[in-house]
Design a protein around this motif. Sequence first.
Motif, mmCIF file in Angstrom:
data_model
loop_
_atom_site.group_PDB
_atom_site.id
_atom_site.type_symbol
_atom_site.label_atom_id
_atom_site.label_comp_id
_atom_site.label_asym_id
_atom_site.label_seq_id
_atom_site.Cartn_x
_atom_site.Cartn_y
_atom_site.Cartn_z
ATOM 1 N N GLU A 25 0.832 -1.207 0.000
ATOM 2 C CA GLU A 25 0.000 0.000 0.000
ATOM 3 C C GLU A 25 0.863 1.252 0.000
ATOM 4 O OE1 GLU A 25 -3.160 2.383 2.887
ATOM 5 O OE2 GLU A 25 -2.510 0.377 3.470
ATOM 6 N N LEU A 26 1.884 1.267 0.855
ATOM 7 C CA LEU A 26 2.773 2.424 0.940
ATOM 8 C C LEU A 26 3.516 2.631 -0.373
ATOM 9 C CD1 LEU A 26 4.166 4.705 2.504
ATOM 10 C CD2 LEU A 26 5.816 2.995 3.341
ATOM 11 N N CYS A 27 4.082 1.572 -0.916
ATOM 12 C CA CYS A 27 4.840 1.691 -2.165
ATOM 13 C C CYS A 27 3.942 2.167 -3.300
ATOM 14 C CB CYS A 27 5.503 0.369 -2.513
ATOM 15 S SG CYS A 27 6.861 -0.042 -1.390
ATOM 16 N N SER A 28 2.762 1.619 -3.368
ATOM 17 C CA SER A 28 1.809 2.023 -4.408
ATOM 18 C C SER A 28 1.449 3.500 -4.257
ATOM 19 C CB SER A 28 0.553 1.154 -4.314
ATOM 20 O OG SER A 28 -0.405 1.576 -5.247
ATOM 21 N N TYR A 29 1.187 3.913 -3.029
ATOM 22 C CA TYR A 29 0.843 5.312 -2.785
ATOM 23 C C TYR A 29 1.994 6.228 -3.187
ATOM 24 C CZ TYR A 29 -0.461 9.645 -0.566
ATOM 25 O OH TYR A 29 -0.769 10.966 -0.363
ATOM 26 N N LEU A 30 3.201 5.874 -2.785
ATOM 27 C CA LEU A 30 4.355 6.715 -3.085
ATOM 28 C C LEU A 30 4.640 6.788 -4.584
ATOM 29 C CD1 LEU A 30 6.765 5.745 -0.177
ATOM 30 C CD2 LEU A 30 5.420 7.841 -0.417
ATOM 31 N N ARG A 31 4.396 5.693 -5.308
ATOM 32 C CA ARG A 31 4.600 5.701 -6.760
ATOM 33 C C ARG A 31 3.639 6.659 -7.459
ATOM 34 N NH1 ARG A 31 4.198 0.356 -6.467
ATOM 35 N NH2 ARG A 31 6.184 -0.609 -6.128
ATOM 36 N N ASP A 32 2.429 6.737 -6.933
ATOM 37 C CA ASP A 32 1.358 7.459 -7.632
ATOM 38 C C ASP A 32 1.067 8.857 -7.107
ATOM 39 O OD1 ASP A 32 1.065 5.137 -9.128
ATOM 40 O OD2 ASP A 32 -0.567 4.375 -7.864
ATOM 41 N N ASN A 33 1.709 9.273 -6.019
ATOM 42 C CA ASN A 33 1.350 10.546 -5.398
ATOM 43 C C ASN A 33 2.571 11.366 -5.027
ATOM 44 O OD1 ASN A 33 -1.745 10.293 -4.803
ATOM 45 N ND2 ASN A 33 -0.850 8.319 -4.305
ATOM 46 N N ASP A 34 2.365 12.682 -4.992
ATOM 47 C CA ASP A 34 3.398 13.586 -4.497
ATOM 48 C C ASP A 34 3.364 13.568 -2.977
ATOM 49 O OD1 ASP A 34 4.302 14.461 -7.008
ATOM 50 O OD2 ASP A 34 2.712 15.976 -7.120
ATOM 51 N N VAL A 35 4.485 13.907 -2.365
ATOM 52 C CA VAL A 35 4.571 13.971 -0.902
ATOM 53 C C VAL A 35 5.151 15.325 -0.521
ATOM 54 C CG1 VAL A 35 4.847 11.474 -0.652
ATOM 55 C CG2 VAL A 35 6.875 12.925 -0.821
ATOM 56 N N PRO A 36 4.975 15.728 0.740
ATOM 57 C CA PRO A 36 5.580 16.985 1.184
ATOM 58 C C PRO A 36 7.103 16.949 0.986
ATOM 59 C CG PRO A 36 4.023 16.167 2.826
ATOM 60 C CD PRO A 36 4.181 15.095 1.793
ATOM 61 N N ALA A 37 7.684 18.109 0.786
ATOM 62 C CA ALA A 37 9.121 18.220 0.501
ATOM 63 C C ALA A 37 9.982 17.490 1.521
ATOM 64 C CB ALA A 37 9.524 19.691 0.436
ATOM 65 N N GLU A 38 9.607 17.543 2.792
ATOM 66 C CA GLU A 38 10.426 16.919 3.834
ATOM 67 C C GLU A 38 10.386 15.389 3.787
ATOM 68 O OE1 GLU A 38 6.449 17.840 5.850
ATOM 69 O OE2 GLU A 38 7.781 18.893 4.476
ATOM 70 N N LEU A 39 9.486 14.816 2.986
ATOM 71 C CA LEU A 39 9.387 13.355 2.867
ATOM 72 C C LEU A 39 9.920 12.835 1.529
ATOM 73 C CD1 LEU A 39 5.850 12.757 4.423
ATOM 74 C CD2 LEU A 39 8.083 12.538 5.513
ATOM 75 N N ARG A 40 10.405 13.719 0.686
ATOM 76 C CA ARG A 40 10.842 13.277 -0.651
ATOM 77 C C ARG A 40 12.018 12.307 -0.608
ATOM 78 N NH1 ARG A 40 9.914 19.014 -2.978
ATOM 79 N NH2 ARG A 40 7.675 18.888 -3.354
ATOM 80 N N LYS A 41 12.975 12.548 0.270
ATOM 81 C CA LYS A 41 14.121 11.625 0.372
ATOM 82 C C LYS A 41 13.653 10.250 0.854
ATOM 83 C CE LYS A 41 17.924 14.476 0.025
ATOM 84 N NZ LYS A 41 18.491 14.437 -1.273
ATOM 85 N N ASP A 42 12.729 10.236 1.811
ATOM 86 C CA ASP A 42 12.171 8.964 2.277
ATOM 87 C C ASP A 42 11.447 8.255 1.136
ATOM 88 O OD1 ASP A 42 13.060 9.231 4.934
ATOM 89 O OD2 ASP A 42 11.302 10.407 5.473
ATOM 90 N N LYS A 43 10.692 9.019 0.353
ATOM 91 C CA LYS A 43 9.971 8.446 -0.781
ATOM 92 C C LYS A 43 10.948 7.794 -1.752
ATOM 93 C CE LYS A 43 7.117 9.678 -4.775
ATOM 94 N NZ LYS A 43 6.259 10.690 -5.413
ATOM 95 N N GLU A 44 12.015 8.505 -2.100
ATOM 96 C CA GLU A 44 13.015 7.972 -3.030
ATOM 97 C C GLU A 44 13.641 6.686 -2.490
ATOM 98 O OE1 GLU A 44 15.893 11.015 -3.890
ATOM 99 O OE2 GLU A 44 14.349 12.411 -4.573
ATOM 100 N N ALA A 45 13.987 6.694 -1.201
ATOM 101 C CA ALA A 45 14.623 5.521 -0.601
ATOM 102 C C ALA A 45 13.670 4.327 -0.591
ATOM 103 C CB ALA A 45 15.075 5.844 0.823
ATOM 104 N N ILE A 46 12.435 4.567 -0.214
ATOM 105 C CA ILE A 46 11.461 3.471 -0.150
ATOM 106 C C ILE A 46 11.191 2.919 -1.538
ATOM 107 C CG2 ILE A 46 9.055 2.901 0.371
ATOM 108 C CD1 ILE A 46 9.337 4.911 2.762
ATOM 109 N N LEU A 47 11.021 3.802 -2.509
ATOM 110 C CA LEU A 47 10.754 3.322 -3.869
ATOM 111 C C LEU A 47 11.955 2.564 -4.437
ATOM 112 C CD1 LEU A 47 8.666 6.220 -5.426
ATOM 113 C CD2 LEU A 47 7.879 3.989 -4.608
ATOM 114 N N ALA A 48 13.147 2.953 -4.037
ATOM 115 C CA ALA A 48 14.334 2.220 -4.488
ATOM 116 C C ALA A 48 14.357 0.818 -3.894
ATOM 117 C CB ALA A 48 15.593 2.984 -4.110
ATOM 118 N N LEU A 49 13.795 0.670 -2.713
ATOM 119 C CA LEU A 49 13.770 -0.631 -2.041
ATOM 120 C C LEU A 49 12.569 -1.483 -2.431
ATOM 121 C CD1 LEU A 49 14.876 0.559 1.505
ATOM 122 C CD2 LEU A 49 16.236 -0.755 -0.125
#
Length: 87
Positions: A25-49
């Motif tokens: 669910e988290l990965c799908s959400y992150l792939r399809d949605n923008d996140v606040p600027a302070e969470l972008r690095k977390d988004k990139e790391a999670i999507l890489a994993l």
Amino acid sequence: MDNKKLRTMIESFFEATLTADEERELCSYLRDNDVPAELRKDKEAILALCCDESVEVSSTEAFARLEAMIDALETEGDEMQSNCIRK
């Protein structure tokens, strides 16, 4: 997903406490949605994993890769130690 739930899920992801369904669910959400600027690095790391496809690696191949990584790290550590001693 609201930002509070997103932050909680990201924290749980890095603590390895999400269920497989929650992780999807988290990965799908992150792939399809923008996140606040302070969470972008977390988004990139999670999507890489996150990986949708299974990759099969033989145990022999995996062992060889790990051994090569360890050797490279040991060499790098030895070089760093030598540089410190010379100074």
